[in-house]
Scaffold this active site. Structure first.
Site, PDB file in Angstrom:
ATOM      1  N   HIS A 164      21.320  13.061 -26.262  1.00  0.00           N
ATOM      2  CA  HIS A 164      21.548  12.253 -27.470  1.00  0.00           C
ATOM      3  C   HIS A 164      22.851  11.469 -27.365  1.00  0.00           C
ATOM      4  CE1 HIS A 164      22.984  11.583 -31.626  1.00  0.00           C
ATOM      5  NE2 HIS A 164      21.705  11.289 -31.856  1.00  0.00           N
ATOM      6  N   LEU A 187      14.663  12.406  -7.949  1.00  0.00           N
ATOM      7  CA  LEU A 187      14.294  13.616  -8.692  1.00  0.00           C
ATOM      8  C   LEU A 187      12.793  13.903  -8.661  1.00  0.00           C
ATOM      9  CD1 LEU A 187      16.549  13.351 -11.868  1.00  0.00           C
ATOM     10  CD2 LEU A 187      16.610  15.150 -10.150  1.00  0.00           C
TER      11      LEU A 187
END
Length: 474
Positions: free
Chosen positions: A270, A439
């Site tokens: 966030h 990733l």
């Protein structure tokens, strides 16, 4: 001599230390501890078997025994009966006297000379053995067998010759035949001891392993990421109960730690997305006022890369931390849409994607995570393939292996394991050309670990091949 005394002192001191160590262990162990239970169980079992093996021969009445007064009377009566027959038939041979014994229906008479040579035409092996064992008329003996009792000897004279008289008669002995049978067959006696000890060992093994099996099942579920698994109630009041309590505390601690980690990642996500959003707005305003430039395009590219990397990191943590349930699904239902999308994507890049006819066998898996693992590997193959990507599926009794090969640049042998590390790149230039955050394969590896499977890469026939092995059950 001095050396011998010193060695004795050394051994005694060592023995004392062992006794002290043993005492410290037993003093610390409560009476209901597993140590005491195992020790007492084995001690009792060894004591029981030893008692049985020692007691069995004592139950055997077939050993030589001294005759009683009643037995001596029987021997005297047999001798007198044979003496009367000899007086009635003075010309009869000794063999004829034996054969014409009036008590033949319930006894058999055997005679030997003073040197132990048998006068009878024949005699059972056991009687012959008894004659060898009991050869003194001064101390007559008896031997009780399963059906017959042997008695003797006493002196019998006929025609100025001296003989030793024995006889056998039926008995009503109380000794069990099975005991004698076991004593005569040591292997069967050992087998009987094993049969007797088997239930005791089985009860002990069940008592010890039952709670351990319950803990093993719980540990397996926890290893699969199901941290809300209820622990079994174990009331043995021993080390197993303590182990269960410790495992439960460990899982609670792990669960809290993972929750905190997930909350931290969520907060970081966030906090990072907010400035990224503001940065995107600032870029849009700058483009509007000053137009597009090389520097602004580079800033926009890196911003998008950071945002994409952040999304992938969150996906990786979600795979590692999120407890989900496996589903049983048919292989064709699961892979058909994924392979169709991959075929369409490969065609957009001018490459060929092929896969075999899909089987209808069912497999237990986490659909979303398995989908991400296979999708990441396929997209990786599409990026680096020159012309063709091919899928092979191998189905065994316990596993399903999905192999994805492409004809792109080979991976150095030393790097085949490193490519699954997070953020690892074979070369910076290669990643700049194809995009990506390093990733995708790491996410695939974590998804496979969550399934209890594995993923690995190898170079085969000038092709790069990725193998994803799923367990079919569990």
């Amino acid at each position: 001599m001095k050396k011998f005394k010193l060695s004795n002192i050394f051994l005694s001191e060592k023995f004392k230390k062992l006794l002290i160590h043993w005492g410290s262990i037993t003093s610390r162990a409560p009476i209901n501890s597993m140590f005491v239970k195992i020790f007492l169980s084995f001690w009792f079992l060894i004591l029981l078997l030893t008692t049985i093996l020692i007691s069995f021969p004592l139950l055997d009445d077939r050993q030589l025994q001294d005759v009683t007064s009643s037995d001596l009377n029987d021997l005297t009566l047999v001798r007198e009966s044979l003496q009367r027959s000899a007086e009635l038939y003075p010309d009869a041979t000794i063999q004829e006297l034996i054969d014409n014994d009036p008590g033949t229906d319930f006894r058999r008479i055997y005679l030997t000379d003073l040197f132990g040579r048998l006068i009878n035409d024949k005699a059972p092996r056991k009687m012959r053995q008894f004659i060898l064992d009991s050869d003194s008329s001064e101390t007559p003996q008896k031997k009780i067998l399963t059906k017959l009792t042997y008695l003797g000897p006493v002196v019998f004279e006929h025609n100025q010759r001296t003989y030793l008289l024995y006889f056998s008669a039926p008995n009503q002995k109380e000794t069990l035949e099975v005991i004698e049978w076991l004593i005569d067959n040591p292997f069967l006696l050992l087998l009987t001891a094993l049969i007797i000890s088997a239930p005791i060992c089985a009860i002990l093994a069940w008592h010890l392993t039952q709670p351990l099996r319950q803990l093993q099942e719980v540990a397996h579920l926890v290893a699969q990421g199901e941290l809300n698994t209820r622990f079994p109630t174990i009331k043995n009041s021993d080390e197993i109960e303590k182990l269960a309590n410790s495992m439960q505390l460990m899982v609670l601690f792990l669960k809290n730690m993972l929750n905190n980690q997930q909350r931290l990642l969520s907060d970081i996500s966030h906090e990072l997305r907010s400035p990224l959003t503001r940065l995107g707005l600032a870029l849009a305003i700058s483009k509007k006022h000053f137009g597009e430039s090389k520097d602004l395009l580079r800033i926009e590219l890196e911003t998008k890369r950071i945002e994409s990397m952040l999304t992938e990191v969150l996906n990786l943590s979600r795979i590692q931390l999120t407890p989900v349930q496996k589903e049983r699904i048919a292989l064709n239902e699961f892979l058909e849409e994924l392979f169709l999308d991959a075929e369409f994507e490969a065609n957009e890049y001018g490459k060929i994607f092929t896969y075999p006819r899909l089987s209808t066998v069912k497999i237990n898996l986490y659909p979303e995570f398995a989908y991400r693992a296979i999708e990441n590997v396929i997209r990786n193959a599409i990026k680096y393939a020159q012309h063709k990507i091919n899928v092979k599926i191998s189905i065994t009794v316990l596993t399903i292996i999905v192999s994805i090969e492409n004809d792109g640049p080979l991976i150095p042998e030393s790097e085949l394991k490193n490519i699954f590390r997070p953020f690892y790149r074979l070369s910076e230039a290669r990643e700049r050309e194809t995009g990506g955050e390093g990733l995708g394969l790491s996410i695939a590896e974590n998804a496979m670990f969550k399934h209890g499977g594995k993923i690995w890469a190898e170079n085969i026939d000038n092709k790069v091949c990725m193998h994803l092995q799923f367990p079919r059950y569990g």
